[in-house]
Scaffold this motif. Sequence first.
Motif, PDB file in Angstrom:
ATOM      1  N   SER A  21     -33.132  86.308  41.134  1.00 31.80           N
ATOM      2  CA  SER A  21     -31.790  86.373  42.276  1.00 31.80           C
ATOM      3  C   SER A  21     -30.663  85.587  41.332  1.00 31.80           C
ATOM      4  O   SER A  21     -30.835  84.880  40.504  1.00 31.80           O
ATOM      5  CB  SER A  21     -32.443  85.314  43.238  1.00 31.80           C
ATOM      6  N   ARG A  22     -29.643  85.555  41.963  1.00 29.86           N
ATOM      7  CA  ARG A  22     -28.313  85.230  41.312  1.00 29.86           C
ATOM      8  C   ARG A  22     -28.155  83.478  41.435  1.00 29.86           C
ATOM      9  O   ARG A  22     -27.882  82.918  40.522  1.00 29.86           O
ATOM     10  CB  ARG A  22     -26.915  85.582  42.066  1.00 29.86           C
ATOM     11  N   LEU A  23     -28.703  83.101  42.544  1.00 27.77           N
ATOM     12  CA  LEU A  23     -28.877  81.793  42.832  1.00 27.77           C
ATOM     13  C   LEU A  23     -29.777  81.038  41.881  1.00 27.77           C
ATOM     14  O   LEU A  23     -29.483  79.788  41.252  1.00 27.77           O
ATOM     15  CB  LEU A  23     -29.119  81.319  44.326  1.00 27.77           C
ATOM     16  N   MET A  24     -30.940  81.518  41.826  1.00 25.83           N
ATOM     17  CA  MET A  24     -32.100  81.166  40.680  1.00 25.83           C
ATOM     18  C   MET A  24     -31.389  81.189  39.188  1.00 25.83           C
ATOM     19  O   MET A  24     -31.487  80.329  38.387  1.00 25.83           O
ATOM     20  CB  MET A  24     -33.360  81.759  40.892  1.00 25.83           C
ATOM     21  N   HIS A  25     -30.803  82.240  38.853  1.00 26.78           N
ATOM     22  CA  HIS A  25     -30.302  82.318  37.532  1.00 26.78           C
ATOM     23  C   HIS A  25     -29.063  81.354  37.474  1.00 26.78           C
ATOM     24  O   HIS A  25     -29.114  80.548  36.347  1.00 26.78           O
ATOM     25  CB  HIS A  25     -29.615  83.616  37.463  1.00 26.78           C
ATOM     26  N   LEU A  42     -29.084  87.958  46.335  1.00 20.68           N
ATOM     27  CA  LEU A  42     -28.454  86.648  46.133  1.00 20.68           C
ATOM     28  C   LEU A  42     -29.288  85.478  45.853  1.00 20.68           C
ATOM     29  O   LEU A  42     -29.258  84.584  45.022  1.00 20.68           O
ATOM     30  CB  LEU A  42     -27.510  86.267  47.511  1.00 20.68           C
ATOM     31  N   GLY A  43     -30.460  85.380  46.883  1.00 22.51           N
ATOM     32  CA  GLY A  43     -31.429  84.359  46.670  1.00 22.51           C
ATOM     33  C   GLY A  43     -32.758  84.402  47.401  1.00 22.51           C
ATOM     34  O   GLY A  43     -33.652  83.605  47.196  1.00 22.51           O
ATOM     35  N   GLY A  44     -32.949  85.650  47.586  1.00 17.19           N
ATOM     36  CA  GLY A  44     -34.432  86.162  48.065  1.00 17.19           C
ATOM     37  C   GLY A  44     -35.396  86.505  47.078  1.00 17.19           C
ATOM     38  O   GLY A  44     -36.517  86.780  47.301  1.00 17.19           O
ATOM     39  N   GLY A  45     -34.829  87.024  45.888  1.00 19.21           N
ATOM     40  CA  GLY A  45     -35.593  87.438  44.824  1.00 19.21           C
ATOM     41  C   GLY A  45     -36.157  86.568  43.636  1.00 19.21           C
ATOM     42  O   GLY A  45     -36.593  87.215  42.616  1.00 19.21           O
ATOM     43  N   GLY A  47     -30.333  74.181  34.864  1.00 17.27           N
ATOM     44  CA  GLY A  47     -31.469  73.253  35.247  1.00 17.27           C
ATOM     45  C   GLY A  47     -31.256  72.080  36.231  1.00 17.27           C
ATOM     46  O   GLY A  47     -31.661  71.023  36.113  1.00 17.27           O
ATOM     47  N   LEU A  48     -30.549  72.696  37.422  1.00 13.73           N
ATOM     48  CA  LEU A  48     -30.361  71.734  38.503  1.00 13.73           C
ATOM     49  C   LEU A  48     -31.388  71.651  39.326  1.00 13.73           C
ATOM     50  O   LEU A  48     -31.694  70.685  40.207  1.00 13.73           O
ATOM     51  CB  LEU A  48     -29.193  72.116  39.201  1.00 13.73           C
ATOM     52  N   THR A  49     -32.445  72.464  39.321  1.00 10.84           N
ATOM     53  CA  THR A  49     -33.443  72.623  40.325  1.00 10.84           C
ATOM     54  C   THR A  49     -34.669  73.278  39.797  1.00 10.84           C
ATOM     55  O   THR A  49     -34.377  74.031  38.964  1.00 10.84           O
ATOM     56  CB  THR A  49     -33.021  73.123  41.616  1.00 10.84           C
ATOM     57  N   TYR A  50     -35.794  73.193  40.471  1.00  9.64           N
ATOM     58  CA  TYR A  50     -36.998  73.990  40.119  1.00  9.64           C
ATOM     59  C   TYR A  50     -36.872  75.252  40.973  1.00  9.64           C
ATOM     60  O   TYR A  50     -37.274  76.473  40.415  1.00  9.64           O
ATOM     61  CB  TYR A  50     -38.055  73.407  40.549  1.00  9.64           C
ATOM     62  N   GLY A  51     -36.027  75.157  42.194  1.00  6.63           N
ATOM     63  CA  GLY A  51     -36.298  76.571  42.841  1.00  6.63           C
ATOM     64  C   GLY A  51     -35.199  76.599  44.029  1.00  6.63           C
ATOM     65  O   GLY A  51     -35.000  75.392  44.565  1.00  6.63           O
ATOM     66  N   VAL A  52     -34.584  77.694  44.273  1.00  8.10           N
ATOM     67  CA  VAL A  52     -33.397  77.778  45.445  1.00  8.10           C
ATOM     68  C   VAL A  52     -33.749  79.025  45.773  1.00  8.10           C
ATOM     69  O   VAL A  52     -34.028  80.072  45.158  1.00  8.10           O
ATOM     70  CB  VAL A  52     -31.972  77.542  44.667  1.00  8.10           C
ATOM     71  N   GLY A  83     -30.830  78.940  53.385  1.00  8.51           N
ATOM     72  CA  GLY A  83     -31.304  78.682  52.212  1.00  8.51           C
ATOM     73  C   GLY A  83     -31.900  77.289  51.924  1.00  8.51           C
ATOM     74  O   GLY A  83     -31.709  76.365  52.854  1.00  8.51           O
ATOM     75  N   SER A  84     -32.499  77.179  51.024  1.00  6.34           N
ATOM     76  CA  SER A  84     -33.087  75.607  50.844  1.00  6.34           C
ATOM     77  C   SER A  84     -33.078  75.125  49.278  1.00  6.34           C
ATOM     78  O   SER A  84     -33.270  76.357  48.429  1.00  6.34           O
ATOM     79  CB  SER A  84     -34.383  75.545  51.204  1.00  6.34           C
ATOM     80  N   VAL A  85     -33.105  74.078  48.682  1.00 11.69           N
ATOM     81  CA  VAL A  85     -32.740  73.721  47.264  1.00 11.69           C
ATOM     82  C   VAL A  85     -33.311  72.120  47.276  1.00 11.69           C
ATOM     83  O   VAL A  85     -32.792  71.455  48.234  1.00 11.69           O
ATOM     84  CB  VAL A  85     -31.475  73.987  46.631  1.00 11.69           C
ATOM     85  N   ALA A  86     -33.392  71.663  46.280  1.00 10.62           N
ATOM     86  CA  ALA A  86     -33.920  70.215  46.054  1.00 10.62           C
ATOM     87  C   ALA A  86     -33.572  69.793  44.576  1.00 10.62           C
ATOM     88  O   ALA A  86     -33.408  70.709  43.636  1.00 10.62           O
ATOM     89  CB  ALA A  86     -35.179  69.867  46.156  1.00 10.62           C
ATOM     90  N   SER A  87     -32.681  68.644  44.437  1.00 13.84           N
ATOM     91  CA  SER A  87     -32.289  68.466  43.245  1.00 13.84           C
ATOM     92  C   SER A  87     -32.185  66.868  42.994  1.00 13.84           C
ATOM     93  O   SER A  87     -32.074  66.287  43.985  1.00 13.84           O
ATOM     94  CB  SER A  87     -30.605  69.061  42.782  1.00 13.84           C
ATOM     95  N   ALA A  88     -31.884  66.211  41.872  1.00 11.83           N
ATOM     96  CA  ALA A  88     -31.735  64.855  41.693  1.00 11.83           C
ATOM     97  C   ALA A  88     -30.688  64.487  42.492  1.00 11.83           C
ATOM     98  O   ALA A  88     -29.490  65.094  42.530  1.00 11.83           O
ATOM     99  CB  ALA A  88     -32.055  64.526  40.405  1.00 11.83           C
ATOM    100  N   ASN A  89     -30.518  63.036  42.719  1.00 15.07           N
ATOM    101  CA  ASN A  89     -29.399  62.886  43.639  1.00 15.07           C
ATOM    102  C   ASN A  89     -28.202  62.751  42.763  1.00 15.07           C
ATOM    103  O   ASN A  89     -27.108  63.021  43.314  1.00 15.07           O
ATOM    104  CB  ASN A  89     -29.750  61.100  43.886  1.00 15.07           C
ATOM    105  N   ASP A  90     -28.151  62.739  41.489  1.00 13.68           N
ATOM    106  CA  ASP A  90     -27.029  62.578  40.715  1.00 13.68           C
ATOM    107  C   ASP A  90     -26.528  64.119  40.213  1.00 13.68           C
ATOM    108  O   ASP A  90     -25.476  64.228  39.740  1.00 13.68           O
ATOM    109  CB  ASP A  90     -27.076  61.555  39.401  1.00 13.68           C
ATOM    110  N   ARG A  91     -27.246  65.071  40.701  1.00  7.36           N
ATOM    111  CA  ARG A  91     -27.183  66.541  40.501  1.00  7.36           C
ATOM    112  C   ARG A  91     -27.036  67.422  41.649  1.00  7.36           C
ATOM    113  O   ARG A  91     -26.587  68.587  41.555  1.00  7.36           O
ATOM    114  CB  ARG A  91     -28.084  67.063  39.383  1.00  7.36           C
ATOM    115  N   ILE A  92     -27.217  66.750  42.685  1.00  3.62           N
ATOM    116  CA  ILE A  92     -27.263  67.696  44.012  1.00  3.62           C
ATOM    117  C   ILE A  92     -25.847  68.143  44.295  1.00  3.62           C
ATOM    118  O   ILE A  92     -25.603  69.289  44.894  1.00  3.62           O
ATOM    119  CB  ILE A  92     -27.752  67.032  45.123  1.00  3.62           C
ATOM    120  N   ALA A  93     -24.599  67.368  44.184  1.00  4.36           N
ATOM    121  CA  ALA A  93     -23.395  67.687  44.219  1.00  4.36           C
ATOM    122  C   ALA A  93     -23.013  68.932  43.496  1.00  4.36           C
ATOM    123  O   ALA A  93     -22.261  69.836  44.051  1.00  4.36           O
ATOM    124  CB  ALA A  93     -22.409  66.655  44.195  1.00  4.36           C
TER     125      ALA A  93
END
Length: 436
Positions: free
Chosen positions: A291-295, A284-287, A302-307, A322-332
Amino acid sequence: MKAVLALILALMLAVPATAEVRIQEVTSPKGIKAWLVEEHSIPFTALEIRFRGGTSLDAPDRRGSTYLMAALIEEGAGELDARTFARELEALAASFSYDSSDDSLSVSARFLTENRDEAADLLRLSLLQPRFDLEAVDRVRAQVLSGLRSDLKDPSAIAGRTFSTMAYGDHPYASDGKGTIESVQALTREDIVAAHKGALSLDRIYVSAVGDITAEELGNLLDHLLGDLPETGAPVPAKAQVQIDEGTTVVDYDTPQSVALFAQPGMERDDDDFFAAYLLNHILGGGSFESRLMHEVREKRGLTYGVYSYLVPKDLAAVYMGSVASANDRIAETVQVIRDEWAKMAKDGVTEEELRNAKTYLTGAYPLRFDGNGKIASIMVGMQMDNLPIDYIATRNDKVNAVTLEDINRVANELLQPEKLHFVVVGKPEGLKTTN
């Protein structure tokens, strides 16, 4: 002497990672138990000591006392002030480190065979007779306070504090083990002495050693080093009552990129289904990039560098985060994609190919962890704290391979709880607001 130690460390790291790890249990004459791997090809030993409890032992109004105490242990002991202690350690070409976490206080020592007795004497002095000089207390306290002030401006730290307060209520896990600015400022030397007495005791000790030392020599060393510690320490708190419900908590913070933590209730390390959950998380997200989330979040959109997602089975609570970072206009959009993938895996599970690839990666990568005496010692002491059997290293990959597609998909349905997945978002997220 430093050059000698550097050479030995280089040789130690060159030991093949695929070498068999043969662990023997040692009981000292005074009854202290330890796990040992003898490796006599290099005149060097790595020793790991853990005390269960850690910063969770702090009283509510003394948060940060164990963390500050651990940082002060090496600041002089017995008749040796901080500078003299450091010179003695350097002269022995040895290294000691002390650290604390929510669940443990850790002591790591590395020393040459020729200096073993002298190194043990110095380590014993630091554990039994730390000075806690006021000058050192004030200096290290200032360093801790500087870090805490920096954390007040760090979106990731803000998200972590917000989540912990929400999830753990009035449990010690709810607040930073480093304390708060107010609590650390209020700590006295007497508080630090009390934290030392409460955290270092024989009833919560775990020990491992790897290197040029026999079982008899280790037993005698343990009695000398640890035999005079108090029999009992401060009581460990009760289990935390984890409270996580579906929703979003937005913390307004002026930054161009929002940082998010997401979490739901997790799984205990001793659960019979833990290996299935471990494989599930990898998919899901640890690989990382597999991982599926990264894919879905990075590669396709292209919403984030890493999740990333990760199981967090602490001693007194288990969460799945889990953790993620994204631009303010793309985090939703990022949040919605993660929610969708969480629900999709809960409903449909994983494929045979995903399971096969995860097994191949996790079993192949496992031997690479054992690339030095220090790492092996650290792994062994962690095994003891997790109540794993002494043959775990030899059988671990078998347990991974034994997980069936039916197992992992049942666990996906039981473990993943989209209705309890909560996001803490720090930033100026467009299209998101607090919903609970």
